[in-house]
Scaffold this motif. Structure first.
Motif, PDB file in Angstrom:
ATOM      1  N   TRP A 296       0.817  -1.214   0.000  1.00 43.07           N
ATOM      2  CA  TRP A 296       0.000   0.000   0.000  1.00 43.07           C
ATOM      3  C   TRP A 296       0.848   1.260   0.000  1.00 43.07           C
ATOM      4  O   TRP A 296       0.349   2.348  -0.323  1.00 43.07           O
ATOM      5  CB  TRP A 296      -0.966  -0.030   1.181  1.00 43.07           C
ATOM      6  N   GLN A 297       2.133   1.121   0.343  1.00 40.33           N
ATOM      7  CA  GLN A 297       3.032   2.276   0.289  1.00 40.33           C
ATOM      8  C   GLN A 297       3.184   2.815  -1.133  1.00 40.33           C
ATOM      9  O   GLN A 297       3.570   3.970  -1.333  1.00 40.33           O
ATOM     10  CB  GLN A 297       4.410   1.888   0.838  1.00 40.33           C
ATOM     11  N   TYR A 298       2.894   1.987  -2.138  1.00 40.74           N
ATOM     12  CA  TYR A 298       2.924   2.466  -3.523  1.00 40.74           C
ATOM     13  C   TYR A 298       1.943   3.621  -3.715  1.00 40.74           C
ATOM     14  O   TYR A 298       2.164   4.509  -4.536  1.00 40.74           O
ATOM     15  CB  TYR A 298       2.541   1.349  -4.488  1.00 40.74           C
ATOM     16  N   ILE A 299       0.854   3.588  -2.953  1.00 40.02           N
ATOM     17  CA  ILE A 299      -0.167   4.633  -3.073  1.00 40.02           C
ATOM     18  C   ILE A 299       0.060   5.735  -2.055  1.00 40.02           C
ATOM     19  O   ILE A 299      -0.018   6.926  -2.376  1.00 40.02           O
ATOM     20  CB  ILE A 299      -1.576   4.035  -2.886  1.00 40.02           C
ATOM     21  N   ASN A 300       0.338   5.331  -0.810  1.00 38.13           N
ATOM     22  CA  ASN A 300       0.521   6.318   0.255  1.00 38.13           C
ATOM     23  C   ASN A 300       1.552   5.777   1.242  1.00 38.13           C
ATOM     24  O   ASN A 300       1.216   5.000   2.125  1.00 38.13           O
ATOM     25  CB  ASN A 300      -0.812   6.599   0.958  1.00 38.13           C
ATOM     26  N   GLY A 301       2.802   6.200   1.073  1.00 36.57           N
ATOM     27  CA  GLY A 301       3.874   5.711   1.933  1.00 36.57           C
ATOM     28  C   GLY A 301       3.737   6.153   3.374  1.00 36.57           C
ATOM     29  O   GLY A 301       4.220   5.489   4.285  1.00 36.57           O
ATOM     30  N   ALA A 302       3.060   7.280   3.598  1.00 36.80           N
ATOM     31  CA  ALA A 302       2.928   7.809   4.953  1.00 36.80           C
ATOM     32  C   ALA A 302       1.817   7.121   5.733  1.00 36.80           C
ATOM     33  O   ALA A 302       1.893   7.002   6.958  1.00 36.80           O
ATOM     34  CB  ALA A 302       2.679   9.320   4.904  1.00 36.80           C
ATOM     35  N   ASP A 303       0.782   6.677   5.035  1.00 31.64           N
ATOM     36  CA  ASP A 303      -0.372   6.092   5.717  1.00 31.64           C
ATOM     37  C   ASP A 303      -0.971   4.977   4.863  1.00 31.64           C
ATOM     38  O   ASP A 303      -1.929   5.198   4.115  1.00 31.64           O
ATOM     39  CB  ASP A 303      -1.421   7.165   5.993  1.00 31.64           C
ATOM     40  N   PRO A 304      -0.421   3.750   4.954  1.00 32.77           N
ATOM     41  CA  PRO A 304      -0.930   2.649   4.126  1.00 32.77           C
ATOM     42  C   PRO A 304      -2.361   2.252   4.462  1.00 32.77           C
ATOM     43  O   PRO A 304      -3.044   1.645   3.633  1.00 32.77           O
ATOM     44  CB  PRO A 304       0.043   1.503   4.425  1.00 32.77           C
ATOM     45  N   VAL A 305      -2.829   2.588   5.654  1.00 35.76           N
ATOM     46  CA  VAL A 305      -4.201   2.242   6.037  1.00 35.76           C
ATOM     47  C   VAL A 305      -5.221   2.987   5.173  1.00 35.76           C
ATOM     48  O   VAL A 305      -6.280   2.442   4.824  1.00 35.76           O
ATOM     49  CB  VAL A 305      -4.437   2.552   7.531  1.00 35.76           C
ATOM     50  N   LYS A 306      -4.903   4.212   4.811  1.00 37.00           N
ATOM     51  CA  LYS A 306      -5.861   5.025   4.058  1.00 37.00           C
ATOM     52  C   LYS A 306      -6.220   4.401   2.706  1.00 37.00           C
ATOM     53  O   LYS A 306      -7.410   4.218   2.404  1.00 37.00           O
ATOM     54  CB  LYS A 306      -5.319   6.445   3.880  1.00 37.00           C
ATOM     55  N   PRO A 307      -5.246   4.043   1.850  1.00 36.60           N
ATOM     56  CA  PRO A 307      -5.638   3.419   0.577  1.00 36.60           C
ATOM     57  C   PRO A 307      -6.263   2.041   0.765  1.00 36.60           C
ATOM     58  O   PRO A 307      -7.146   1.644  -0.002  1.00 36.60           O
ATOM     59  CB  PRO A 307      -4.324   3.339  -0.205  1.00 36.60           C
ATOM     60  N   PHE A 308      -5.807   1.311   1.784  1.00 35.05           N
ATOM     61  CA  PHE A 308      -6.418   0.010   2.077  1.00 35.05           C
ATOM     62  C   PHE A 308      -7.914   0.189   2.332  1.00 35.05           C
ATOM     63  O   PHE A 308      -8.751  -0.516   1.767  1.00 35.05           O
ATOM     64  CB  PHE A 308      -5.743  -0.614   3.298  1.00 35.05           C
ATOM     65  N   ARG A 309      -8.250   1.145   3.206  1.00 39.18           N
ATOM     66  CA  ARG A 309      -9.660   1.383   3.546  1.00 39.18           C
ATOM     67  C   ARG A 309     -10.440   1.830   2.309  1.00 39.18           C
ATOM     68  O   ARG A 309     -11.568   1.368   2.068  1.00 39.18           O
ATOM     69  CB  ARG A 309      -9.763   2.437   4.640  1.00 39.18           C
ATOM     70  N   THR A 310      -9.841   2.715   1.537  1.00 38.06           N
ATOM     71  CA  THR A 310     -10.521   3.232   0.338  1.00 38.06           C
ATOM     72  C   THR A 310     -10.874   2.112  -0.637  1.00 38.06           C
ATOM     73  O   THR A 310     -12.003   2.011  -1.106  1.00 38.06           O
ATOM     74  CB  THR A 310      -9.642   4.276  -0.367  1.00 38.06           C
ATOM     75  N   TRP A 311      -9.897   1.260  -0.898  1.00 42.99           N
ATOM     76  CA  TRP A 311     -10.137   0.202  -1.879  1.00 42.99           C
ATOM     77  C   TRP A 311     -10.999  -0.921  -1.290  1.00 42.99           C
ATOM     78  O   TRP A 311     -11.789  -1.528  -2.002  1.00 42.99           O
ATOM     79  CB  TRP A 311      -8.809  -0.344  -2.397  1.00 42.99           C
ATOM     80  N   ARG A 312     -10.877  -1.202  -0.003  1.00 44.83           N
ATOM     81  CA  ARG A 312     -11.754  -2.194   0.581  1.00 44.83           C
ATOM     82  C   ARG A 312     -13.207  -1.753   0.491  1.00 44.83           C
ATOM     83  O   ARG A 312     -14.108  -2.550   0.152  1.00 44.83           O
ATOM     84  CB  ARG A 312     -11.390  -2.442   2.052  1.00 44.83           C
ATOM     85  N   ASP A 313     -13.440  -0.473   0.767  1.00 44.66           N
ATOM     86  CA  ASP A 313     -14.793   0.053   0.673  1.00 44.66           C
ATOM     87  C   ASP A 313     -15.297  -0.010  -0.772  1.00 44.66           C
ATOM     88  O   ASP A 313     -16.472  -0.304  -1.021  1.00 44.66           O
ATOM     89  CB  ASP A 313     -14.852   1.481   1.179  1.00 44.66           C
ATOM     90  N   ALA A 314     -14.385   0.268  -1.703  1.00 46.66           N
ATOM     91  CA  ALA A 314     -14.777   0.305  -3.119  1.00 46.66           C
ATOM     92  C   ALA A 314     -15.196  -1.063  -3.630  1.00 46.66           C
ATOM     93  O   ALA A 314     -16.139  -1.173  -4.437  1.00 46.66           O
ATOM     94  CB  ALA A 314     -13.624   0.857  -3.958  1.00 46.66           C
ATOM     95  N   VAL A 315     -14.539  -2.104  -3.195  1.00 47.34           N
ATOM     96  CA  VAL A 315     -14.869  -3.433  -3.706  1.00 47.34           C
ATOM     97  C   VAL A 315     -15.880  -4.163  -2.827  1.00 47.34           C
ATOM     98  O   VAL A 315     -16.480  -5.146  -3.250  1.00 47.34           O
ATOM     99  CB  VAL A 315     -13.604  -4.325  -3.851  1.00 47.34           C
ATOM    100  N   GLY A 316     -16.087  -3.651  -1.615  1.00 48.02           N
ATOM    101  CA  GLY A 316     -16.971  -4.358  -0.685  1.00 48.02           C
ATOM    102  C   GLY A 316     -18.432  -3.941  -0.764  1.00 48.02           C
ATOM    103  O   GLY A 316     -19.282  -4.550  -0.120  1.00 48.02           O
ATOM    104  N   GLY A 317     -18.726  -2.909  -1.529  1.00 47.34           N
ATOM    105  CA  GLY A 317     -20.118  -2.487  -1.681  1.00 47.34           C
ATOM    106  C   GLY A 317     -20.570  -1.578  -0.550  1.00 47.34           C
ATOM    107  O   GLY A 317     -19.876  -1.320   0.410  1.00 47.34           O
TER     108      GLY A 317
END
Length: 317
Positions: A296-317
């Motif tokens: 996830w650091q590829y998207i946000n090296g400072a806060d990997p939780v943020k892109p994880f949450r964004t994409w989990r929400d996007a695919v989880g409905g």
């Protein structure tokens, strides 16, 4: 059929111990300058991929470099103490360099980086001489070699030395993948060829399928906005991601080896970016909110939780 059950909504978070109790105890011993406990815990793990994984993460513990020299002086015949020192100096060196592109790293940072790596190389080569069957020194020499820019030929020899001792060592393959990627003087073509060949040569269920996902994430990360999405959603890329998952994490013999969370996070990110919502959601479910910094650091090296949450929400409905 959903391979991993019902979609999970646990709050995403990171953990420096990767939810691994053995690593937690090892890091606690390292942070407490308790060599006796650290030696006992490392010695209890068979030399190979698991010990390398544990040591690679434990070596990130600040301060080891301050007390391990006294241990080496007190136990001059201890190859394990020397290995811990070499591993820590590699990690310590990369801390000085940071993840910035070379153009954004100062001359002073590079000087410190190289000084620490040179000491690490001396120690790791000595470990390799004392314990010729150990894979760990060769794994860390791959990391130091890339930093010292020893070149593709020497880097390849170090990789071959590692996999000779542990053929499906995921960490060694990941280091070689980095070595042949475009940003380290390789190319996209060489990177993808290495990833695919490694996967096909491995046993069914091997974690080496992750290399294919990482390679596509690497190329995605090098592209301009817009072009990156077009690339990773191409039909051939999506097909390769599914093939890699089928041969690794989806295969019935895969299980969950130590470090499996990194592999699942890699596939979760790749499938998310590729628009494969079902495949991504099943992985997010299995991960259950346990975020690993890579990839996830590829998207946000400072806060990997943020892109994880964004994409989990996007695919989880």
């Amino acid at each position: 059929m959903r391979l991993f059950g019902r979609f999970s909504r646990s709050a995403p978070r990171t953990d420096p111990d990767y939810w691994d109790p053995d690593l937690a105890r090892l890091r606690a011993a390292a942070g407490g300058r308790d060599w006796s406990a650290m030696r006992e815990r490392l010695s209890a793990v068979p030399e190979g991929q698991e010990r390398t994984w544990l040591l690679a993460h434990a070596a990130k513990t600040a301060g080891i470099e301050e007390w391990i020299p006294a241990v080496i002086a007190a136990e001059p015949d201890s190859a394990l103490a020397l290995l811990v020192s070499g591993a820590r100096r590699v990690s310590w060196a990369w801390e000085a360099r940071t993840r910035a592109r070379a153009t954004n790293v100062s001359r002073e940072q590079f000087q410190t980086f190289h000084e620490r790596l040179r000491v690490a190389e001396e120690q790791l080569y000595e470990v390799a001489e004392r314990e010729p069957d150990w894979v760990a020194p060769w794994y860390f020499l791959q990391m130091s070699g890339r930093g010292l820019e020893v070149g593709q030929d020497i880097s390849r020899l170090r990789f071959e030395a590692a996999v000779k001792r542990c053929p499906e060592h995921l960490g060694a393959h990941q280091q070689q993948l980095q070595q042949v990627c475009a940003k380290w003087s390789g190319s996209h073509e060489e990177m993808h060829a290495f990833a695919r060949t490694s996967m096909l040569n491995a046993s069914q269920g091997s974690a080496l399928g992750e290399l294919v996902a990482i390679a596509h994430l690497e190329q995605w990360g090098e592209l301009e906005p817009g072009e990156d999405a077009k690339y990773i959603r191409r039909a051939d890329v999506v097909a390769e991601l599914h093939e890699a998952a089928d041969r690794s994490i989806r295969h019935p013999t895969h299980g969950r080896p130590r470090g499996w969370l990194n592999t699942y996070n890699s596939f979760a990110m790749a499938f998310s970016l590729a628009g494969e919502k079902k495949a991504a959601a099943e992985l997010f479910n299995a991960i259950d909110g346990r975020v690993t910094e890579f990839p996830w650091q590829y998207i946000n090296g400072a806060d990997p939780v943020k892109p994880f949450r964004t994409w989990r929400d996007a695919v989880g409905g």
